[in-house]
Design a protein around this motif. Structure first.
Motif, PDB file in Angstrom:
ATOM      1  N   LEU A 205       2.013   4.448   1.339  1.00  0.00           N
ATOM      2  CA  LEU A 205       1.755   5.358   2.686  1.00  0.00           C
ATOM      3  C   LEU A 205       2.739   6.280   2.827  1.00  0.00           C
ATOM      4  CD1 LEU A 205       1.167   2.231   5.167  1.00  0.00           C
ATOM      5  CD2 LEU A 205      -0.593   3.647   4.133  1.00  0.00           C
TER       6      LEU A 205
ATOM      7  N   GLY B   6      -6.284   3.356  -1.484  1.00  0.00           N
ATOM      8  CA  GLY B   6      -7.280   3.759  -0.734  1.00  0.00           C
ATOM      9  C   GLY B   6      -8.328   4.850  -1.263  1.00  0.00           C
TER      10      GLY B   6
ATOM     11  N   GLY C  63       0.741  -1.133   0.136  1.00  0.00           N
ATOM     12  CA  GLY C  63      -0.192  -0.019  -0.051  1.00  0.00           C
ATOM     13  C   GLY C  63       0.882   1.099  -0.089  1.00  0.00           C
TER      14      GLY C  63
ATOM     15  N   VAL D 295      -1.208  -4.054   5.641  1.00  0.00           N
ATOM     16  CA  VAL D 295      -0.069  -3.720   4.826  1.00  0.00           C
ATOM     17  C   VAL D 295       1.222  -4.074   5.447  1.00  0.00           C
ATOM     18  CG1 VAL D 295       1.086  -1.934   3.565  1.00  0.00           C
ATOM     19  CG2 VAL D 295      -1.415  -2.011   3.648  1.00  0.00           C
TER      20      VAL D 295
ATOM     21  N   PRO E  54       4.794  -1.257   3.082  1.00  0.00           N
ATOM     22  CA  PRO E  54       4.203  -0.063   2.455  1.00  0.00           C
ATOM     23  C   PRO E  54       5.249   0.722   1.662  1.00  0.00           C
ATOM     24  CG  PRO E  54       5.475  -0.139   4.964  1.00  0.00           C
ATOM     25  CD  PRO E  54       5.475  -1.647   4.365  1.00  0.00           C
TER      26      PRO E  54
ATOM     27  N   ARG F   5      -4.941  -1.147   6.445  1.00  0.00           N
ATOM     28  CA  ARG F   5      -3.515  -0.320   6.764  1.00  0.00           C
ATOM     29  C   ARG F   5      -2.851  -1.306   7.547  1.00  0.00           C
ATOM     30  NH1 ARG F   5      -1.899   5.158   6.751  1.00  0.00           N
ATOM     31  NH2 ARG F   5      -4.171   5.556   6.529  1.00  0.00           N
ATOM     32  N   SER F   6      -3.681  -2.010   8.735  1.00  0.00           N
ATOM     33  CA  SER F   6      -2.958  -2.699   9.574  1.00  0.00           C
ATOM     34  C   SER F   6      -2.350  -4.057   8.956  1.00  0.00           C
ATOM     35  CB  SER F   6      -3.965  -2.858  10.785  1.00  0.00           C
ATOM     36  OG  SER F   6      -5.019  -3.848  10.289  1.00  0.00           O
TER      37      SER F   6
ATOM     38  N   GLY G 128      -7.551   7.730   2.297  1.00  0.00           N
ATOM     39  CA  GLY G 128      -6.548   6.543   2.108  1.00  0.00           C
ATOM     40  C   GLY G 128      -7.217   5.386   2.671  1.00  0.00           C
ATOM     41  N   LEU G 129      -6.223   4.452   3.060  1.00  0.00           N
ATOM     42  CA  LEU G 129      -6.608   3.250   3.596  1.00  0.00           C
ATOM     43  C   LEU G 129      -7.355   3.187   4.553  1.00  0.00           C
ATOM     44  CD1 LEU G 129      -3.259   1.238   2.627  1.00  0.00           C
ATOM     45  CD2 LEU G 129      -5.438   1.347   1.206  1.00  0.00           C
ATOM     46  N   SER G 130      -8.210   2.249   4.895  1.00  0.00           N
ATOM     47  CA  SER G 130      -9.121   2.176   6.039  1.00  0.00           C
ATOM     48  C   SER G 130      -8.307   1.638   7.226  1.00  0.00           C
ATOM     49  CB  SER G 130     -10.158   1.261   5.908  1.00  0.00           C
ATOM     50  OG  SER G 130      -9.785   0.097   5.591  1.00  0.00           O
ATOM     51  N   GLU G 131      -8.222   1.698   8.375  1.00  0.00           N
ATOM     52  CA  GLU G 131      -7.607   1.176   9.583  1.00  0.00           C
ATOM     53  C   GLU G 131      -7.237  -0.265   9.513  1.00  0.00           C
ATOM     54  OE1 GLU G 131      -5.532   2.872  11.730  1.00  0.00           O
ATOM     55  OE2 GLU G 131      -6.224   4.816  10.574  1.00  0.00           O
TER      56      GLU G 131
END
Length: 252
Positions: free
Chosen positions: A181, A201, A179, A215, A218, A212-213, A206-209
């Motif tokens: 970031l 995202g 992703g 990924v 990054p 994101r967790s 951007g990416l949802s939480e």
């Protein structure tokens, strides 16, 4: 043939996502968009503004119906009135299975809400030969007329599904999740290989939480500006850069 009032009222409902899903149909507007899509979908009707005889002739092998200019305005979602609208059947819903993800690149979209961005991303995916696109929750409808037009025919070329991203990621723990970031590593120097999930995202957040967790690779698209520069890239532009770099590595 003149379009009946019953069919006219039915097709007017296709401006709503809920009705498109219920009726299993969508529309493409304008000659360019119809030409780009007509070989990929089953036409229910080709609707032509009255007086456009050359357009009727262009699509004579399909079921052609004429409407008044006023009726065309009610069918269209665009300010610039099209001379033709195609009504297509929505193809059967596609779901990928686990073995599909074992090779190539899977592009995942996490809450991309703008239909123009979504259509452009499908076009980009087609250009770079992406094997699969998965649309997660919160994404725009790929059969929205604006998405269809922006895809420039890619809506019929790219294999895409609408599924839960988290489930796919958790069911394929061996596949890296990439992703873009701000705290990622430079995409131009980071090793990139396939198979991979590339997640893009939402336009504003951007990416949802939860995504994101997940990924674990990054990536950062660095700015080369020497002075002040834009805060971020449009999601479609970021997707193009990311896919380009992945595919460039595979061919070098």
């Amino acid at each position: 043939m003149i379009l009946s009032k019953t069919k006219f009222n039915l097709y007017c409902r296709l401006n709503s996502r809920k009705q498109r899903e219920k009726l299993g149909m969508f529309i493409a507007e304008g000659i360019k968009c119809v030409d780009d899509t007509i070989h990929f979908f089953t036409p229910e009707a080709i609707i032509v503004k009255e007086g456009e005889q050359d357009v009727c002739e262009r699509y004579k092998e399909y079921p052609v119906f004429t409407v008044t200019e006023s009726e065309m305005k009610q069918l269209s979602q665009f300010q610039s009135l099209p001379s033709v609208i195609a009504v297509y059947k929505i193809p059967e819903h596609l779901e990928f299975n686990r073995k599909d993800f074992k090779s190539g690149l899977t592009l995942m979209l996490d809450g991309v809400q703008d239909p123009g961005n979504l259509g452009t991303i499908l076009r980009i995916a087609s250009w770079f030969g992406v094997a699969r696109v998965v649309l997660g929750s919160g994404c725009a409808d790929p059969f929205n007329p604006k998405a269809v037009q922006a895809s420039m025919g890619a809506i019929g070329m790219v294999r895409f599904s609408q599924e839960d991203l988290l489930t796919i990621i958790e069911n394929n723990p061996e596949i890296p999740v990439c992703g873009t970031l701000l705290d990622g590593t430079d995409i131009y120097t980071t090793p990139l290989s396939l198979p991979a999930f590339v997640v893009m995202g939402n336009e504003g957040n951007g990416l949802s939480e939860e995504i994101r967790s997940r990924v674990n690779l990054p990536l950062l698209i660095p700015s080369f500006a020497q002075g002040p520069h834009a805060e971020s890239l449009n999601v479609a532009a970021a997707t193009a850069i990311t896919l380009s770099e992945f595919m460039r590595r595979q061919s070098s």
